[in-house]
Write an enzyme that holds these catalytic residues in place. Structure first.
Site, PDB file in Angstrom:
ATOM      1  N   ALA A   6       0.592  -1.617   0.268  1.00  0.00           N
ATOM      2  CA  ALA A   6      -0.187  -0.306   0.017  1.00  0.00           C
ATOM      3  C   ALA A   6       1.055   0.998  -0.456  1.00  0.00           C
ATOM      4  O   ALA A   6       0.062   2.434  -1.053  1.00  0.00           O
ATOM      5  CB  ALA A   6      -1.366   0.480   1.001  1.00  0.00           C
ATOM      6  N   TYR A   8       5.206   2.825  24.612  1.00  0.00           N
ATOM      7  CA  TYR A   8       4.160   3.147  23.567  1.00  0.00           C
ATOM      8  C   TYR A   8       3.761   4.102  23.432  1.00  0.00           C
ATOM      9  O   TYR A   8       3.924   5.083  22.365  1.00  0.00           O
ATOM     10  CB  TYR A   8       2.433   2.734  23.996  1.00  0.00           C
ATOM     11  CG  TYR A   8       1.473   2.171  22.766  1.00  0.00           C
ATOM     12  CD1 TYR A   8       1.788   1.118  21.989  1.00  0.00           C
ATOM     13  CD2 TYR A   8       1.388   3.274  21.982  1.00  0.00           C
ATOM     14  CE1 TYR A   8       1.231   0.517  20.893  1.00  0.00           C
ATOM     15  CE2 TYR A   8       0.109   3.816  20.900  1.00  0.00           C
ATOM     16  CZ  TYR A   8       0.562   2.310  20.068  1.00  0.00           C
ATOM     17  OH  TYR A   8      -0.268   2.269  19.037  1.00  0.00           O
TER      18      TYR A   8
HETATM   19  P1  NAD Z   1      -2.875  -6.055  11.924  1.00  0.00           P
HETATM   20  O1  NAD Z   1      -1.916  -6.076  11.862  1.00  0.00           O
HETATM   21  O2  NAD Z   1      -3.675  -6.563  12.459  1.00  0.00           O
HETATM   22  O3  NAD Z   1      -3.491  -5.448  10.378  1.00  0.00           O
HETATM   23  C1  NAD Z   1      -2.799  -4.779   9.549  1.00  0.00           C
HETATM   24  C2  NAD Z   1      -2.780  -4.517   8.094  1.00  0.00           C
HETATM   25  O4  NAD Z   1      -2.328  -4.142   7.464  1.00  0.00           O
HETATM   26  C3  NAD Z   1      -3.474  -6.380   7.466  1.00  0.00           C
HETATM   27  O5  NAD Z   1      -4.474  -6.389   6.512  1.00  0.00           O
HETATM   28  C4  NAD Z   1      -1.928  -6.040   6.739  1.00  0.00           C
HETATM   29  O6  NAD Z   1      -1.839  -7.445   5.136  1.00  0.00           O
HETATM   30  C5  NAD Z   1      -2.899  -4.476   6.320  1.00  0.00           C
HETATM   31  N1  NAD Z   1      -0.650  -4.192   5.951  1.00  0.00           N
HETATM   32  C6  NAD Z   1       0.392  -3.861   6.360  1.00  0.00           C
HETATM   33  N2  NAD Z   1       1.705  -3.455   5.388  1.00  0.00           N
HETATM   34  C7  NAD Z   1       0.517  -3.283   4.753  1.00  0.00           C
HETATM   35  C8  NAD Z   1       1.308  -2.882   3.107  1.00  0.00           C
HETATM   36  N3  NAD Z   1       2.631  -2.496   2.973  1.00  0.00           N
HETATM   37  N4  NAD Z   1       0.752  -3.007   2.411  1.00  0.00           N
HETATM   38  C9  NAD Z   1      -0.572  -3.366   2.285  1.00  0.00           C
HETATM   39  N5  NAD Z   1      -1.426  -3.337   3.700  1.00  0.00           N
HETATM   40  C10 NAD Z   1      -0.573  -3.742   4.533  1.00  0.00           C
HETATM   41  O7  NAD Z   1      -3.382  -4.598  12.637  1.00  0.00           O
HETATM   42  P2  NAD Z   1      -4.567  -3.800  13.761  1.00  0.00           P
HETATM   43  O8  NAD Z   1      -3.196  -4.512  15.583  1.00  0.00           O
HETATM   44  O9  NAD Z   1      -5.425  -4.457  13.464  1.00  0.00           O
HETATM   45  O10 NAD Z   1      -3.772  -2.478  13.428  1.00  0.00           O
HETATM   46  C11 NAD Z   1      -4.141  -2.075  12.882  1.00  0.00           C
HETATM   47  C12 NAD Z   1      -4.095  -0.235  13.374  1.00  0.00           C
HETATM   48  O11 NAD Z   1      -4.900  -0.126  14.354  1.00  0.00           O
HETATM   49  C13 NAD Z   1      -3.426   0.595  13.617  1.00  0.00           C
HETATM   50  O12 NAD Z   1      -2.995   1.558  12.880  1.00  0.00           O
HETATM   51  C14 NAD Z   1      -2.850   0.325  14.784  1.00  0.00           C
HETATM   52  O13 NAD Z   1      -1.979   1.167  15.874  1.00  0.00           O
HETATM   53  C15 NAD Z   1      -4.422   1.200  15.475  1.00  0.00           C
HETATM   54  N6  NAD Z   1      -4.438   0.399  16.664  1.00  0.00           N
HETATM   55  C16 NAD Z   1      -4.392  -1.251  16.870  1.00  0.00           C
HETATM   56  C17 NAD Z   1      -5.061  -1.920  18.483  1.00  0.00           C
HETATM   57  C18 NAD Z   1      -4.211  -2.902  19.256  1.00  0.00           C
HETATM   58  O14 NAD Z   1      -3.957  -3.144  20.492  1.00  0.00           O
HETATM   59  N7  NAD Z   1      -4.210  -4.135  18.035  1.00  0.00           N
HETATM   60  C19 NAD Z   1      -5.304  -0.401  19.378  1.00  0.00           C
HETATM   61  C20 NAD Z   1      -5.580   0.484  19.147  1.00  0.00           C
HETATM   62  C21 NAD Z   1      -5.448   1.024  17.550  1.00  0.00           C
END
Ligand code: NAD
Length: 387
Positions: free
Chosen positions: A111, A233
């Site tokens: 992406a 964090y």
């Molecule tokens: P995750 O690892 O489950 O999902 C990440 C997604 O990004 C996947 O679909 C992956 O295929 C995609 N991806 C990664 N690199 C890519 C690239 N180069 N090109 C295309 N797609 C790519 O992560 P998550 O925990 O759902 O995190 C998503 C967002 O939510 C982040 O910004 C994270 O900081 C935020 N967040 C997470 C939490 C938590 O506790 N997990 C809490 C609050 C906020």
């Protein structure tokens, strides 16, 4: 073949297609049981295959009836290697969407690259005309920019190193972990990867190509959490990147003012995902948080969080409900005073001797294995599956 979990530290190197499919269908069922959301019609989800991005896509499609384009970076199966969970999740999502007559296409590629942006924009223009919502949910360890430079993000502190209790997942002991402080270069690289620069690029590219509606909404996700995890964090390298992401929301709204595009950051709850399980100290906090929130009957997973975000906080009767810090908050239940007081009380007490009694370690592992399609009820893991 028969697929078994192969866990190495915080990662599992196999994924079960049937288990992943069932995970997705359970999330879809959850959304279908809730009320419909009158929201966006054509939604682009960047980072759509796991965690919060997948839950956002499911909510958009099955809650709002939206056409969705998902961008993900997943590996297909090859030889004896299974595909990554996001690959199976996406296949399952697309199948379920097709059965309900919902448009759903996905682009599997980086992406961050100009090529993938162009490919997605072409798909939008040919199939949907324009999108009216963009979800930016990437979590990535590295980013290669257009000039070929690769930046790698770090999970380190800013300033002094930080020592805190840590759950050793391999042997269920609690020992101190010291997280070193980052160099200026590491801080800058983390901001490059997990900050908002690429989000701005996506929005610029969509506007330039006339592939986004007037008054469209875009949203990205962040985390703040309790003071306990601030050094690693909120005030660490990743926090710096999230600060940049939040500033980028303002930058997008300013830049795209003529089109009336609104950009928001939603602060979500801490959950076990591939991204969060890699952060030291966090798994122990998660397993205590799970215990307290489950006892209080307010525990949510990604899908409950995303449904509540879209239903109540973005497309609710009161419109978009940002808090005084300018952000949306679905971490409100996690950060409730009674929840945090209990978590901190447990944190003080916990050591290797009482870990299994005080923490919801089982809940942690259940979520961990489920991410890869394992330990899902109703799946017969002794059967051969086509990977
Ligand atoms: P995750 O690892 O489950 O999902 C990440 C997604 O990004 C996947 O679909 C992956 O295929 C995609 N991806 C990664 N690199 C890519 C690239 N180069 N090109 C295309 N797609 C790519 O992560 P998550 O925990 O759902 O995190 C998503 C967002 O939510 C982040 O910004 C994270 O900081 C935020 N967040 C997470 C939490 C938590 O506790 N997990 C809490 C609050 C906020």
């Amino acid at each position: 073949m028969v697929v078994e979990p192969k866990v190495k530290g915080f990662i599992c190197t196999t994924a079960h297609p049937t288990g992943c499919e069932k995970n997705v269908s359970e999330q879809i069922d959850y959304v279908k049981k809730q009320g419909k959301i009158s929201g966006a019609k054509n939604v682009l989800v960047i980072g759509a295959s796991t965690g919060y991005g997948l839950a956002s896509r499911i909510t958009a499609a099955f809650g709002m009836g939206a056409a969705t384009i998902g961008v993900l970076f997943d590996k297909e199966a090859s030889g004896k290697r299974t595909a990554t969970p996001g690959f199976y999740n996406t296949r399952a999502f697309e199948g379920a969407a097709a059965r309900e007559g919902l448009y759903a296409k996905s682009v599997n590629g980086d992406a961050f690259s100009v090529e993938i942006k162009q490919q997605v924009i072409q798909m939008i223009k040919e199939d949907l005309g324009k999108v009216d919502m963009v979800v930016y949910s990437l979590a990535s360890p590295r980013r290669t920019t257009a000039n070929g430079t690769t930046y790698v993000s770090s999970l380190k502190t800013v300033g002094e190193s930080f020592t805190q209790k840590n759950w050793n997942l391999r042997d269920n002991t609690i020992t101190d972990a010291t997280i070193p402080s980052a160099s200026e270069e590491e801080i800058a690289a983390t901001v490059k990867v997990m900050g908002g620069e690429d989000w701005i690029d996506w929005m610029d590219a969509l506007v330039e190509a006339d592939a986004i509606e007037e008054n469209a909404i875009t949203i990205a996700y962040s985390y703040i959490g309790p003071k306990l995890t601030y050094p690693i964090y909120h005030e660490g390298t990743i926090g710096r990147a999230k600060k940049h992401l939040t500033e980028s929301a303002c930058a997008i709204a300013r830049k795209q003012k003529a089109l009336g595009i609104k950009a928001y950051v939603s602060v979500n709850k801490a959950l076990v995902t591939q991204a969060s399980s890699a952060i030291p100290v966090v798994p122990l906090y998660l397993s205590l948080l799970y215990r307290v929130m489950k006892e209080k009957g307010i525990h949510e997973g990604c899908i409950e969080q995303m449904y509540r975000l879209y239903k109540d906080k973005i497309f609710g009767a009161d419109g978009v409900t940002v808090e005084t810090d300018g952000m949306l908050h679905v971490d409100d239940w996690e950060m409730r005073e009674d929840v945090q007081t209990e978590v901190m009380k447990l944190w003080e007490q916990i050591d290797s001797s009482n870990l299994l009694k005080l923490a919801d370690t089982e809940g942690y592992w259940e979520d961990f294995y489920r991410m890869f399609g394992f330990r899902v009820d109703g799946v017969d893991y002794s059967l051969d599956v086509e990977v």
